[in-house]
Design a protein around this motif. Structure first.
Motif, PDB file in Angstrom:
ATOM      1  N   ALA A  63       0.560  -1.137  -0.155  1.00 33.70           N
ATOM      2  CA  ALA A  63       0.431   0.018   0.079  1.00 33.70           C
ATOM      3  C   ALA A  63       1.250   1.396  -0.269  1.00 33.70           C
ATOM      4  CB  ALA A  63      -0.843  -0.508   1.486  1.00 33.70           C
ATOM      5  N   THR A  64       0.463   2.508  -0.737  1.00 32.08           N
ATOM      6  CA  THR A  64       1.392   3.619  -1.185  1.00 32.08           C
ATOM      7  C   THR A  64       0.776   4.321   0.658  1.00 32.08           C
ATOM      8  OG1 THR A  64      -0.891   4.627  -2.209  1.00 32.08           O
ATOM      9  CG2 THR A  64       1.511   3.774  -2.732  1.00 32.08           C
ATOM     10  N   ILE A  65       0.223   3.796   1.324  1.00 35.93           N
ATOM     11  CA  ILE A  65      -0.065   4.845   2.316  1.00 35.93           C
ATOM     12  C   ILE A  65      -0.295   4.132   3.977  1.00 35.93           C
ATOM     13  CG2 ILE A  65      -1.949   5.986   1.501  1.00 35.93           C
ATOM     14  CD1 ILE A  65      -4.474   4.716   2.329  1.00 35.93           C
TER      15      ILE A  65
ATOM     16  N   ALA B 181      -7.345   0.921  -0.469  1.00 33.27           N
ATOM     17  CA  ALA B 181      -7.139   1.797  -1.481  1.00 33.27           C
ATOM     18  C   ALA B 181      -8.294   2.509  -1.571  1.00 33.27           C
ATOM     19  CB  ALA B 181      -7.495   0.505  -3.358  1.00 33.27           C
ATOM     20  N   TYR B 182      -9.611   2.211  -1.092  1.00 36.56           N
ATOM     21  CA  TYR B 182     -10.559   4.335  -1.593  1.00 36.56           C
ATOM     22  C   TYR B 182      -9.746   5.118  -0.529  1.00 36.56           C
ATOM     23  CZ  TYR B 182     -14.434   6.726  -0.917  1.00 36.56           C
ATOM     24  OH  TYR B 182     -14.627   7.387  -0.692  1.00 36.56           O
ATOM     25  N   GLU B 183      -9.176   4.563   0.138  1.00 38.89           N
ATOM     26  CA  GLU B 183      -8.239   6.022   0.967  1.00 38.89           C
ATOM     27  C   GLU B 183      -6.609   6.875   0.415  1.00 38.89           C
ATOM     28  OE1 GLU B 183      -8.096   8.134   3.943  1.00 38.89           O
ATOM     29  OE2 GLU B 183     -10.246   6.716   4.109  1.00 38.89           O
ATOM     30  N   GLU B 184      -6.816   5.334  -0.426  1.00 38.61           N
ATOM     31  CA  GLU B 184      -5.118   5.322  -1.180  1.00 38.61           C
ATOM     32  C   GLU B 184      -5.967   6.268  -2.535  1.00 38.61           C
ATOM     33  OE1 GLU B 184      -2.289   2.365  -1.706  1.00 38.61           O
ATOM     34  OE2 GLU B 184      -3.751   2.257  -3.393  1.00 38.61           O
ATOM     35  N   ILE B 185      -7.081   6.180  -3.172  1.00 37.34           N
ATOM     36  CA  ILE B 185      -7.699   7.377  -3.960  1.00 37.34           C
ATOM     37  C   ILE B 185      -7.677   8.613  -3.524  1.00 37.34           C
ATOM     38  CG2 ILE B 185      -9.685   7.500  -5.523  1.00 37.34           C
ATOM     39  CD1 ILE B 185      -9.650   4.950  -6.349  1.00 37.34           C
ATOM     40  N   LYS B 186      -8.437   8.728  -1.808  1.00 42.72           N
ATOM     41  CA  LYS B 186      -9.203  10.209  -1.472  1.00 42.72           C
ATOM     42  C   LYS B 186      -7.675  10.629  -1.639  1.00 42.72           C
ATOM     43  CE  LYS B 186     -11.635  10.292   2.526  1.00 42.72           C
ATOM     44  NZ  LYS B 186     -11.861   9.406   3.072  1.00 42.72           N
ATOM     45  N   GLN B 187      -6.498  10.068  -0.906  1.00 47.22           N
ATOM     46  CA  GLN B 187      -5.650  10.888  -0.425  1.00 47.22           C
ATOM     47  C   GLN B 187      -4.337  11.199  -2.380  1.00 47.22           C
ATOM     48  OE1 GLN B 187      -2.881   9.074   2.035  1.00 47.22           O
ATOM     49  NE2 GLN B 187      -4.530   8.687   4.305  1.00 47.22           N
TER      50      GLN B 187
ATOM     51  N   LYS C 137      -3.089   8.626  -4.146  1.00 47.79           N
ATOM     52  CA  LYS C 137      -1.740   8.334  -4.001  1.00 47.79           C
ATOM     53  C   LYS C 137      -1.507   7.262  -4.359  1.00 47.79           C
ATOM     54  CE  LYS C 137       0.533  10.546   0.070  1.00 47.79           C
ATOM     55  NZ  LYS C 137       0.677  10.116   1.736  1.00 47.79           N
ATOM     56  N   VAL C 138      -2.496   7.047  -5.390  1.00 47.98           N
ATOM     57  CA  VAL C 138      -2.805   5.623  -6.389  1.00 47.98           C
ATOM     58  C   VAL C 138      -1.630   5.727  -7.276  1.00 47.98           C
ATOM     59  CG1 VAL C 138      -4.722   6.378  -7.229  1.00 47.98           C
ATOM     60  CG2 VAL C 138      -4.779   3.652  -6.775  1.00 47.98           C
TER      61      VAL C 138
END
Length: 57
Positions: free
Chosen positions: A25-27, A38-44, A46-47
């Protein structure tokens, strides 16, 4: 670039599959669900996936 709801759904599914298959994960998060990560990555923003849009001539 603002993503459409269809692009978000596509990227969310693809990234969730990658994470559940062992990709890092990138976060940093405490979530255990690959879909939530994945949803948090999109929100931030950083996906590591970008949609390809056709160019209008």
């Amino acid at each position: 670039m603002k993503l459409t709801k269809f692009e978000i759904a596509r990227i969310l599914g693809a990234r969730s599959l990658q994470i559940s298959s062992g990709a890092y994960a990138t976060i940093e998060t405490k979530c255990d669900s690959s879909l939530k990560i994945a949803y948090e990555e999109i929100k931030q923003g950083k996906v590591p996936l970008k949609p390809i849009r056709p160019v209008k001539a």
